[in-house]
Design a protein around this motif. Structure first.
Motif, PDB file in Angstrom:
ATOM      1  N   VAL A  26      -0.555   4.224 -15.648  1.00 55.23           N
ATOM      2  CA  VAL A  26      -0.280   3.142 -16.607  1.00 55.23           C
ATOM      3  C   VAL A  26      -0.012   1.827 -15.863  1.00 55.23           C
ATOM      4  CG1 VAL A  26       1.322   2.328 -18.384  1.00 55.23           C
ATOM      5  CG2 VAL A  26       0.534   4.698 -18.403  1.00 55.23           C
ATOM      6  N   LEU A  27       0.814   1.874 -14.831  1.00 57.11           N
ATOM      7  CA  LEU A  27       1.094   0.654 -14.062  1.00 57.11           C
ATOM      8  C   LEU A  27      -0.146   0.151 -13.331  1.00 57.11           C
ATOM      9  CD1 LEU A  27       4.661   1.274 -12.613  1.00 57.11           C
ATOM     10  CD2 LEU A  27       3.970  -0.267 -14.460  1.00 57.11           C
ATOM     11  N   PHE A  28      -1.039   1.048 -12.948  1.00 53.43           N
ATOM     12  CA  PHE A  28      -2.289   0.624 -12.335  1.00 53.43           C
ATOM     13  C   PHE A  28      -3.128  -0.173 -13.337  1.00 53.43           C
ATOM     14  CE2 PHE A  28      -6.824   1.325 -11.496  1.00 53.43           C
ATOM     15  CZ  PHE A  28      -6.919   0.707 -10.259  1.00 53.43           C
ATOM     16  N   LEU A  29      -3.190   0.293 -14.576  1.00 50.16           N
ATOM     17  CA  LEU A  29      -3.931  -0.427 -15.615  1.00 50.16           C
ATOM     18  C   LEU A  29      -3.297  -1.784 -15.899  1.00 50.16           C
ATOM     19  CD1 LEU A  29      -4.743   2.508 -18.058  1.00 50.16           C
ATOM     20  CD2 LEU A  29      -6.271   1.410 -16.400  1.00 50.16           C
ATOM     21  N   VAL A  30      -1.968  -1.833 -15.900  1.00 51.38           N
ATOM     22  CA  VAL A  30      -1.263  -3.110 -16.051  1.00 51.38           C
ATOM     23  C   VAL A  30      -1.640  -4.041 -14.904  1.00 51.38           C
ATOM     24  CG1 VAL A  30       1.027  -4.194 -15.984  1.00 51.38           C
ATOM     25  CG2 VAL A  30       0.651  -2.158 -17.389  1.00 51.38           C
ATOM     26  N   SER A  31      -1.698  -3.492 -13.697  1.00 53.85           N
ATOM     27  CA  SER A  31      -2.035  -4.265 -12.509  1.00 53.85           C
ATOM     28  C   SER A  31      -3.450  -4.842 -12.596  1.00 53.85           C
ATOM     29  CB  SER A  31      -1.891  -3.374 -11.272  1.00 53.85           C
ATOM     30  OG  SER A  31      -2.020  -4.112 -10.110  1.00 53.85           O
ATOM     31  N   THR A  54      -2.275  -8.909  -8.442  1.00 54.18           N
ATOM     32  CA  THR A  54      -1.981  -7.633  -9.072  1.00 54.18           C
ATOM     33  C   THR A  54      -0.485  -7.364  -8.914  1.00 54.18           C
ATOM     34  OG1 THR A  54      -2.390  -6.476  -7.022  1.00 54.18           O
ATOM     35  CG2 THR A  54      -4.261  -6.692  -8.530  1.00 54.18           C
ATOM     36  N   LEU A  55      -0.034  -6.246  -9.444  1.00 57.85           N
ATOM     37  CA  LEU A  55       1.378  -5.887  -9.327  1.00 57.85           C
ATOM     38  C   LEU A  55       1.779  -5.737  -7.866  1.00 57.85           C
ATOM     39  CD1 LEU A  55       3.920  -5.208 -10.914  1.00 57.85           C
ATOM     40  CD2 LEU A  55       3.150  -2.838 -11.008  1.00 57.85           C
ATOM     41  N   HIS A  56       0.923  -5.105  -7.062  1.00 56.22           N
ATOM     42  CA  HIS A  56       1.287  -4.943  -5.654  1.00 56.22           C
ATOM     43  C   HIS A  56       1.250  -6.273  -4.902  1.00 56.22           C
ATOM     44  CE1 HIS A  56      -3.055  -3.777  -5.749  1.00 56.22           C
ATOM     45  NE2 HIS A  56      -3.122  -4.512  -4.650  1.00 56.22           N
ATOM     46  N   ASP A  57       0.442  -7.231  -5.349  1.00 55.98           N
ATOM     47  CA  ASP A  57       0.465  -8.572  -4.752  1.00 55.98           C
ATOM     48  C   ASP A  57       1.770  -9.289  -5.085  1.00 55.98           C
ATOM     49  OD1 ASP A  57      -2.076  -8.749  -3.458  1.00 55.98           O
ATOM     50  OD2 ASP A  57      -3.026  -9.016  -5.405  1.00 55.98           O
ATOM     51  N   TYR A 103       0.794  -1.230   0.000  1.00 51.80           N
ATOM     52  CA  TYR A 103       0.000   0.000   0.000  1.00 51.80           C
ATOM     53  C   TYR A 103       0.826   1.280   0.000  1.00 51.80           C
ATOM     54  CZ  TYR A 103      -4.203  -2.728   0.912  1.00 51.80           C
ATOM     55  OH  TYR A 103      -5.250  -3.598   0.821  1.00 51.80           O
ATOM     56  N   GLY A 104       2.132   1.183   0.098  1.00 48.82           N
ATOM     57  CA  GLY A 104       2.967   2.375   0.129  1.00 48.82           C
ATOM     58  C   GLY A 104       3.827   2.552  -1.106  1.00 48.82           C
ATOM     59  N   ILE A 105       4.695   1.599  -1.346  1.00 50.78           N
ATOM     60  CA  ILE A 105       5.664   1.707  -2.440  1.00 50.78           C
ATOM     61  C   ILE A 105       5.012   1.560  -3.813  1.00 50.78           C
ATOM     62  CG2 ILE A 105       7.727   0.659  -3.469  1.00 50.78           C
ATOM     63  CD1 ILE A 105       8.308   2.188  -0.907  1.00 50.78           C
ATOM     64  N   VAL A 106       4.276   0.486  -4.027  1.00 49.68           N
ATOM     65  CA  VAL A 106       3.721   0.216  -5.357  1.00 49.68           C
ATOM     66  C   VAL A 106       2.713   1.288  -5.783  1.00 49.68           C
ATOM     67  CG1 VAL A 106       2.508  -1.464  -6.783  1.00 49.68           C
ATOM     68  CG2 VAL A 106       4.228  -2.238  -5.149  1.00 49.68           C
ATOM     69  N   PHE A 123       2.788   4.338  -5.114  1.00 50.15           N
ATOM     70  CA  PHE A 123       3.614   5.481  -5.511  1.00 50.15           C
ATOM     71  C   PHE A 123       4.022   5.349  -6.984  1.00 50.15           C
ATOM     72  CE2 PHE A 123       7.932   7.191  -6.090  1.00 50.15           C
ATOM     73  CZ  PHE A 123       7.652   8.531  -5.908  1.00 50.15           C
ATOM     74  N   PHE A 124       4.385   4.140  -7.398  1.00 48.05           N
ATOM     75  CA  PHE A 124       4.739   3.919  -8.801  1.00 48.05           C
ATOM     76  C   PHE A 124       3.520   4.010  -9.710  1.00 48.05           C
ATOM     77  CE2 PHE A 124       8.499   2.083  -6.786  1.00 48.05           C
ATOM     78  CZ  PHE A 124       9.483   2.771  -7.500  1.00 48.05           C
ATOM     79  N   TYR A 125       2.333   3.638  -9.193  1.00 49.42           N
ATOM     80  CA  TYR A 125       1.104   3.849  -9.965  1.00 49.42           C
ATOM     81  C   TYR A 125       0.932   5.337 -10.264  1.00 49.42           C
ATOM     82  CZ  TYR A 125      -0.539  -0.871  -8.588  1.00 49.42           C
ATOM     83  OH  TYR A 125      -0.684  -2.217  -8.390  1.00 49.42           O
ATOM     84  N   LEU A 126       1.210   6.178  -9.266  1.00 48.04           N
ATOM     85  CA  LEU A 126       1.055   7.627  -9.434  1.00 48.04           C
ATOM     86  C   LEU A 126       2.072   8.205 -10.412  1.00 48.04           C
ATOM     87  CD1 LEU A 126       0.317   8.868  -5.811  1.00 48.04           C
ATOM     88  CD2 LEU A 126      -1.230   8.891  -7.770  1.00 48.04           C
ATOM     89  N   ILE A 127       3.348   7.859 -10.238  1.00 47.91           N
ATOM     90  CA  ILE A 127       4.360   8.480 -11.090  1.00 47.91           C
ATOM     91  C   ILE A 127       4.316   7.961 -12.527  1.00 47.91           C
ATOM     92  CG2 ILE A 127       5.883   9.051  -9.170  1.00 47.91           C
ATOM     93  CD1 ILE A 127       7.707   6.748 -10.037  1.00 47.91           C
TER      94      ILE A 127
END
Length: 156
Positions: free
Chosen positions: A112-117, A129-132, A99-102, A104-108
């Motif tokens: 796009v990474l959220f959609l990939v996830s 998902t990517l954070h999992d 819930y913290g690091i990943v 952050f990468f969704y935001l920056i």
């Protein structure tokens, strides 16, 4: 106490559906994040939050799942929980990555990474998902279907 935790957990991981996970996230946002943003706006005139509302958010997303065995309010209502791939309860470091690091990468990455996830969750058989993947967690249902034997391993 460890025996009690083992007894409440099924020996099979049955993965939460995309809809259960979406419902849990919506409930968490409606119950916690949106009210805290409104309170912050009313108190200091800023939607981004003051240190108290930010501390409450951090506590909710990082500590509550550790204290409750993988539940947030939304996950509890949807009948799902977060657990480590090994079937144990998540720890603070795991929740920090999840819930913290990943995010952050969704935001920056401008989402796009959220959609990939989200795409990963829809096509992977374990619905990770990517954070999992990064936090080594899975989101599982609370109950095991009656047709699954308790000694059977469903997860890969």
């Amino acid at each position: 106490m460890d025996e009690m935790k083992k007894q409440r957990r099924p020996s099979v991981q049955v993965y939460a559906t995309v809809w259960q996970r979406a419902l849990a996230m919506i409930v968490d946002l409606v119950v916690v994040t949106v009210p805290l943003s409104v309170i912050s706006y009313l108190i200091i005139g800023n939607w981004m939050g003051d240190w108290i509302t930010i501390a409450i958010e951090v506590f909710y997303w990082l500590i509550i799942p550790v204290l409750t065995g993988g539940y947030t309010i939304g996950k509890w209502m949807a009948g799902i929980r977060i657990e480590m791939r090994s079937g144990t309860d998540p720890g603070v470091l795991c929740m920090f990555f999840r819930y913290g690091i990943v995010p952050f990468f969704y935001l920056i990455s401008f989402g796009v990474l959220f959609l990939v996830s989200v795409g990963m969750m829809m096509i992977r058989p374990d619905r990770k998902t990517l954070h999992d993947v990064i936090a080594n967690t899975v989101v599982v249902k609370n109950t095991v279907p009656k047709y699954v034997l308790q000694n059977t391993k469903v997860s890969a």
